[in-house]
Design a protein around this motif. Structure first.
Motif, PDB file in Angstrom:
ATOM      1  N   VAL A   1       1.018  47.360  24.775  1.00  0.00           N
ATOM      2  CA  VAL A   1       1.926  48.419  25.228  1.00  0.00           C
ATOM      3  C   VAL A   1       3.079  47.818  26.014  1.00  0.00           C
ATOM      4  O   VAL A   1       4.250  48.149  25.786  1.00  0.00           O
ATOM      5  CB  VAL A   1       1.176  49.478  26.059  1.00  0.00           C
ATOM      6  CG1 VAL A   1       2.133  50.425  26.747  1.00  0.00           C
ATOM      7  CG2 VAL A   1       0.199  50.245  25.194  1.00  0.00           C
TER       8      VAL A   1
ATOM      9  N   GLN B   1      -5.813  43.091  24.812  1.00  0.00           N
ATOM     10  CA  GLN B   1      -5.859  44.331  25.577  1.00  0.00           C
ATOM     11  C   GLN B   1      -4.740  45.279  25.168  1.00  0.00           C
ATOM     12  O   GLN B   1      -3.597  44.852  24.958  1.00  0.00           O
ATOM     13  CB  GLN B   1      -5.743  44.031  27.073  1.00  0.00           C
ATOM     14  CG  GLN B   1      -6.858  43.197  27.637  1.00  0.00           C
ATOM     15  CD  GLN B   1      -8.188  43.934  27.635  1.00  0.00           C
ATOM     16  OE1 GLN B   1      -8.244  45.155  27.805  1.00  0.00           O
ATOM     17  NE2 GLN B   1      -9.256  43.190  27.450  1.00  0.00           N
ATOM     18  N   ILE B   2      -5.059  46.554  25.075  1.00  0.00           N
ATOM     19  CA  ILE B   2      -4.054  47.563  24.736  1.00  0.00           C
ATOM     20  C   ILE B   2      -2.908  47.527  25.730  1.00  0.00           C
ATOM     21  O   ILE B   2      -1.740  47.621  25.342  1.00  0.00           O
ATOM     22  CB  ILE B   2      -4.686  48.971  24.673  1.00  0.00           C
ATOM     23  CG1 ILE B   2      -5.546  49.091  23.427  1.00  0.00           C
ATOM     24  CG2 ILE B   2      -3.609  50.049  24.677  1.00  0.00           C
ATOM     25  CD1 ILE B   2      -6.234  50.415  23.267  1.00  0.00           C
ATOM     26  N   ASP B   3      -3.208  47.368  26.996  1.00  0.00           N
ATOM     27  CA  ASP B   3      -2.150  47.330  28.014  1.00  0.00           C
ATOM     28  C   ASP B   3      -1.155  46.203  27.759  1.00  0.00           C
ATOM     29  O   ASP B   3       0.051  46.369  27.960  1.00  0.00           O
ATOM     30  CB  ASP B   3      -2.747  47.192  29.412  1.00  0.00           C
ATOM     31  CG  ASP B   3      -3.539  48.416  29.833  1.00  0.00           C
ATOM     32  OD1 ASP B   3      -3.311  49.499  29.248  1.00  0.00           O
ATOM     33  OD2 ASP B   3      -4.365  48.295  30.744  1.00  0.00           O
TER      34      ASP B   3
ATOM     35  N   SER C   1       2.164  59.668  24.197  1.00  0.00           N
ATOM     36  CA  SER C   1       0.896  59.554  23.462  1.00  0.00           C
ATOM     37  C   SER C   1       0.634  58.098  23.069  1.00  0.00           C
ATOM     38  O   SER C   1       0.277  57.803  21.937  1.00  0.00           O
ATOM     39  CB  SER C   1       0.946  60.441  22.224  1.00  0.00           C
ATOM     40  OG  SER C   1       2.025  60.041  21.406  1.00  0.00           O
ATOM     41  N   VAL C   2       0.777  57.197  24.015  1.00  0.00           N
ATOM     42  CA  VAL C   2       0.705  55.766  23.724  1.00  0.00           C
ATOM     43  C   VAL C   2      -0.639  55.363  23.107  1.00  0.00           C
ATOM     44  O   VAL C   2      -0.669  54.565  22.172  1.00  0.00           O
ATOM     45  CB  VAL C   2       1.035  54.915  24.969  1.00  0.00           C
ATOM     46  CG1 VAL C   2      -0.048  54.992  26.010  1.00  0.00           C
ATOM     47  CG2 VAL C   2       1.323  53.482  24.576  1.00  0.00           C
ATOM     48  N   ARG C   3      -1.728  55.901  23.570  1.00  0.00           N
ATOM     49  CA  ARG C   3      -3.044  55.529  22.999  1.00  0.00           C
ATOM     50  C   ARG C   3      -3.154  55.982  21.544  1.00  0.00           C
ATOM     51  O   ARG C   3      -3.622  55.241  20.691  1.00  0.00           O
ATOM     52  CB  ARG C   3      -4.177  56.113  23.840  1.00  0.00           C
ATOM     53  CG  ARG C   3      -4.178  55.563  25.247  1.00  0.00           C
ATOM     54  CD  ARG C   3      -5.286  54.601  25.460  1.00  0.00           C
ATOM     55  NE  ARG C   3      -5.223  54.082  26.815  1.00  0.00           N
ATOM     56  CZ  ARG C   3      -5.538  52.862  27.134  1.00  0.00           C
ATOM     57  NH1 ARG C   3      -5.960  52.038  26.217  1.00  0.00           N
ATOM     58  NH2 ARG C   3      -5.455  52.434  28.371  1.00  0.00           N
ATOM     59  N   THR C   4      -2.725  57.204  21.276  1.00  0.00           N
ATOM     60  CA  THR C   4      -2.754  57.705  19.901  1.00  0.00           C
ATOM     61  C   THR C   4      -1.841  56.873  19.013  1.00  0.00           C
ATOM     62  O   THR C   4      -2.198  56.529  17.885  1.00  0.00           O
ATOM     63  CB  THR C   4      -2.331  59.189  19.864  1.00  0.00           C
ATOM     64  OG1 THR C   4      -3.217  59.931  20.695  1.00  0.00           O
ATOM     65  CG2 THR C   4      -2.359  59.745  18.457  1.00  0.00           C
ATOM     66  N   THR C   5      -0.671  56.544  19.525  1.00  0.00           N
ATOM     67  CA  THR C   5       0.266  55.713  18.780  1.00  0.00           C
ATOM     68  C   THR C   5      -0.352  54.359  18.469  1.00  0.00           C
ATOM     69  O   THR C   5      -0.262  53.858  17.337  1.00  0.00           O
ATOM     70  CB  THR C   5       1.582  55.537  19.572  1.00  0.00           C
ATOM     71  OG1 THR C   5       2.152  56.820  19.814  1.00  0.00           O
ATOM     72  CG2 THR C   5       2.573  54.665  18.822  1.00  0.00           C
ATOM     73  N   MET C   6      -1.013  53.752  19.444  1.00  0.00           N
ATOM     74  CA  MET C   6      -1.656  52.449  19.232  1.00  0.00           C
ATOM     75  C   MET C   6      -2.759  52.546  18.186  1.00  0.00           C
ATOM     76  O   MET C   6      -2.883  51.675  17.325  1.00  0.00           O
ATOM     77  CB  MET C   6      -2.228  51.907  20.545  1.00  0.00           C
ATOM     78  CG  MET C   6      -1.174  51.444  21.519  1.00  0.00           C
ATOM     79  SD  MET C   6      -0.131  50.120  20.871  1.00  0.00           S
ATOM     80  CE  MET C   6      -1.343  48.927  20.384  1.00  0.00           C
ATOM     81  N   HIS C   7      -3.560  53.599  18.245  1.00  0.00           N
ATOM     82  CA  HIS C   7      -4.623  53.780  17.251  1.00  0.00           C
ATOM     83  C   HIS C   7      -4.028  53.901  15.847  1.00  0.00           C
ATOM     84  O   HIS C   7      -4.571  53.344  14.890  1.00  0.00           O
ATOM     85  CB  HIS C   7      -5.465  55.007  17.586  1.00  0.00           C
ATOM     86  CG  HIS C   7      -6.383  54.791  18.736  1.00  0.00           C
ATOM     87  ND1 HIS C   7      -7.663  54.322  18.596  1.00  0.00           N
ATOM     88  CD2 HIS C   7      -6.198  54.964  20.061  1.00  0.00           C
ATOM     89  CE1 HIS C   7      -8.232  54.215  19.777  1.00  0.00           C
ATOM     90  NE2 HIS C   7      -7.355  54.596  20.692  1.00  0.00           N
ATOM     91  N   THR C   8      -2.927  54.616  15.740  1.00  0.00           N
ATOM     92  CA  THR C   8      -2.260  54.763  14.448  1.00  0.00           C
ATOM     93  C   THR C   8      -1.743  53.423  13.952  1.00  0.00           C
ATOM     94  O   THR C   8      -1.899  53.079  12.773  1.00  0.00           O
ATOM     95  CB  THR C   8      -1.103  55.774  14.549  1.00  0.00           C
ATOM     96  OG1 THR C   8      -1.631  57.025  14.985  1.00  0.00           O
ATOM     97  CG2 THR C   8      -0.390  55.951  13.215  1.00  0.00           C
TER      98      THR C   8
END
Length: 66
Positions: A16, A11-13, A27-34
Motif C-alpha cells: 500500500v 506485508q500489505i502495508d 477500500s484499500v484492502r478490497t483493492t489489494m485483494h482484487t
C-alpha cells in the motif's frame, strides 16, 4: 515487490505504501485483494507457475488455502 521477493511474505502495508504513499483508496484492502486475484488469474492462465505445490511447507501453506 512480489516479483522481487519470490516465496517471501510481503506485508500489505508495504505494498500500500509503495503504490499509494499517503493517499490510499478508501477500500484499500478490497483493492489489494482484487489485485492479487488478478495476478493469480494471469499466472494460472498463462501457466507461469508450476502446477504442483508443497502445501505442507509453512512458506506455501497460505497460497494453497485460497
Amino acid at each position: 515487490m512480489l516479483l522481487l521477493r519470490p516465496s517471501k511474505l510481503v506485508q500489505i502495508d508495504s505494498i500500500v505504501e509503495e503504490l499509494w504513499a499517503d493517499e490510499p483508496p478508501r477500500s484499500v484492502r478490497t483493492t489489494m485483494h482484487t489485485y492479487v486475484y488478478q495476478i493469480r488469474k494471469c499466472i494460472e492462465q498463462n501457466q507461469l507457475a508450476p502446477r504442483e505445490r508443497n502445501c505442507s511447507s509453512p512458506s506455501t501453506r497460505a497460497t494453497c488455502s485460497r
